[in-house]
Design a protein around this motif. Structure first.
Motif, PDB file in Angstrom:
ATOM      1  N   GLY A 160     -21.848  18.883 -75.098  1.00 36.02           N
ATOM      2  CA  GLY A 160     -21.590  20.246 -74.640  1.00 36.02           C
ATOM      3  C   GLY A 160     -20.111  20.535 -74.449  1.00 36.02           C
ATOM      4  N   HIS A 186     -18.157  20.884 -71.780  1.00 32.22           N
ATOM      5  CA  HIS A 186     -17.602  20.614 -70.459  1.00 32.22           C
ATOM      6  C   HIS A 186     -16.859  19.287 -70.413  1.00 32.22           C
ATOM      7  N   TYR A 241     -17.011  15.645 -68.627  1.00 27.51           N
ATOM      8  CA  TYR A 241     -18.075  14.823 -68.046  1.00 27.51           C
ATOM      9  C   TYR A 241     -17.431  13.624 -67.352  1.00 27.51           C
ATOM     10  N   LYS A 283     -28.883  22.012 -80.516  1.00 25.50           N
ATOM     11  CA  LYS A 283     -28.452  23.354 -80.107  1.00 25.50           C
ATOM     12  C   LYS A 283     -29.354  23.910 -79.013  1.00 25.50           C
ATOM     13  N   LEU A 335     -28.775  21.897 -75.613  1.00 20.99           N
ATOM     14  CA  LEU A 335     -27.557  22.254 -74.892  1.00 20.99           C
ATOM     15  C   LEU A 335     -27.645  23.667 -74.307  1.00 20.99           C
ATOM     16  N   ALA A 336     -28.285  24.585 -75.022  1.00 20.16           N
ATOM     17  CA  ALA A 336     -28.446  25.944 -74.501  1.00 20.16           C
ATOM     18  C   ALA A 336     -29.327  25.950 -73.250  1.00 20.16           C
ATOM     19  N   TRP A 382     -29.700  23.501 -71.120  1.00 23.23           N
ATOM     20  CA  TRP A 382     -28.934  22.924 -70.021  1.00 23.23           C
ATOM     21  C   TRP A 382     -27.860  23.889 -69.523  1.00 23.23           C
ATOM     22  N   GLU A 383     -27.258  24.636 -70.418  1.00 24.44           N
ATOM     23  CA  GLU A 383     -26.233  25.602 -70.000  1.00 24.44           C
ATOM     24  C   GLU A 383     -26.841  26.645 -69.067  1.00 24.44           C
ATOM     25  N   ARG A 384     -28.030  27.117 -69.413  1.00 27.24           N
ATOM     26  CA  ARG A 384     -28.703  28.108 -68.560  1.00 27.24           C
ATOM     27  C   ARG A 384     -29.006  27.539 -67.178  1.00 27.24           C
ATOM     28  N   MET A 419     -27.695  24.920 -65.591  1.00 26.17           N
ATOM     29  CA  MET A 419     -26.498  24.604 -64.815  1.00 26.17           C
ATOM     30  C   MET A 419     -25.817  25.856 -64.287  1.00 26.17           C
ATOM     31  N   THR A 420     -25.847  26.917 -65.083  1.00 29.03           N
ATOM     32  CA  THR A 420     -25.273  28.181 -64.618  1.00 29.03           C
ATOM     33  C   THR A 420     -26.063  28.721 -63.445  1.00 29.03           C
TER      34      THR A 420
END
Length: 321
Positions: free
Chosen positions: A19, A21, A23, A306, A309-310, A312-314, A316-317
């Motif tokens: 991703g 970020h 780490y 893809k 990661l999407a 996980w992004e949601r 974590m946000t």
């Protein structure tokens, strides 16, 4: 974001750190299980930084990703008293299916209002009792190794760590009968001397522990992937085999029935049915290749990087909001 996580599961972490970020992976001088640092046999990007507990005290951390119960206390101590879930946003990732009295197994992080509990399969979320803790499922994602299948060796590939100790959990007791149908190559840690422990010849059951890049090449040369696991979480090696283009012969347990669609291999709770398919693949390499191609397409569609990661992004946000 600066994300603090431990190197617990090499294959899963390899996907996660792809991703956008930074780490932060704890490392200690002794490189004990709580400070292993970054993986040595997996390809990880430069955005993965090793940090000592002393450095973490003064490091800005935007999210703590815990994977073992005791990491809650470790994180608070190493972050200078900042409490995951209260002073620093946190999620807990559960890799495993429950053990023990399964229908009644309480998760160590049940009834927590300060964090989100992430399961890697819907099966795991169904079987863990998580109380009132907010739960999500983020299915695995795989860094695609490519369609490398040749199946040139009329043998089965099995990937399992510590098969003797884990025994019935990983279906180790089923291997002698299955080895009569197809010779086995068992890859993983603590597989040395497995043939002798099972009363098999070295020709019927070979074993080796290989780095991931070599493992993928070796797997793809075998005719099919054998997954005799009774009770565990969905093995990433199974999904990697599908990405490689390998057909699957597996016990129809835990999440496997969701992961392997019709036409990608054979799933059954009957070892004799698995043995019959094994013999079929040995004698019909074109059928094995065709089923493996379907397995790859299914894996790309459901377990692609893809989407992983999407998701996980949601989550974590949301955890930081």
């Amino acid at each position: 974001m600066n994300i603090l996580l431990w190197h617990v599961h090499g294959s899963w972490t390899t996907a996660f750190v792809q991703g956008p970020h930074t780490y932060l992976v704890p490392v200690t001088p002794s490189r004990d299980p709580d400070g292993l640092g970054r993986a040595r046999t997996f390809s990880w990007p430069a955005s993965v930084r090793e940090v000592t507990p002393e450095e973490l005290r003064d490091t800005e951390v935007d999210l703590v990703l815990m994977q073992r119960p005791h990491e809650l206390e470790l994180a608070e101590r190493w972050l200078g008293g900042r409490r995951p879930g209260r002073d620093v946003p946190a999620v807990y990732l559960e890799h495993n299916a429950p053990d023990g009295d399964v229908p009644l197994t309480r998760h160590p992080f049940a009834d927590r209002s300060d964090l989100t509990l992430i399961h890697v399969t819907h099966f795991n979320r169904l079987f863990w009792d998580s109380g009132d803790t907010r739960t999500e499922v983020i299915e695995h994602g795989i860094v695609d190794p490519g369609h490398r299948y040749t199946g040139r060796l009329a043998r089965a590939a099995v990937v399992v760590n510590d098969p003797v100790r884990r025994g019935r959990h990983t279906g180790t007791d089923l291997l002698p009968a299955l080895a009569e149908a197809a010779p086995l190559d068992v890859f993983g840690m603590a597989t040395e001397g497995l043939a002798a422990r099972l009363g098999l010849t070295e020709e019927r059951c070979r074993s080796a522990d290989l780095p991931q890049a070599e493992l993928h090449r070796a797997m793809a040369e075998r005719r099919f992937y054998l997954h005799p696991v009774r009770w565990t979480s969905l093995g990433l090696s199974l999904l990697e085999a599908m990405h490689l283009g390998m057909p699957v012969v597996a016990l129809a347990t835990t999440e496997v029935a969701e992961a392997v669609p019709p036409g990608a291999g054979t799933l059954s709770t009957r070892p004799d049915v698995l043995a019959r398919t094994a013999r079929h693949y040995l004698h019909e390499p074109e059928a094995a290749a065709a089923d493996g191609a379907r397995a790859r397409q299914a894996a790309l569609g459901r377990y692609g990087l893809k989407r992983f990661l999407a998701d996980w992004e949601r989550v974590m946000t949301e955890a930081r909001s």
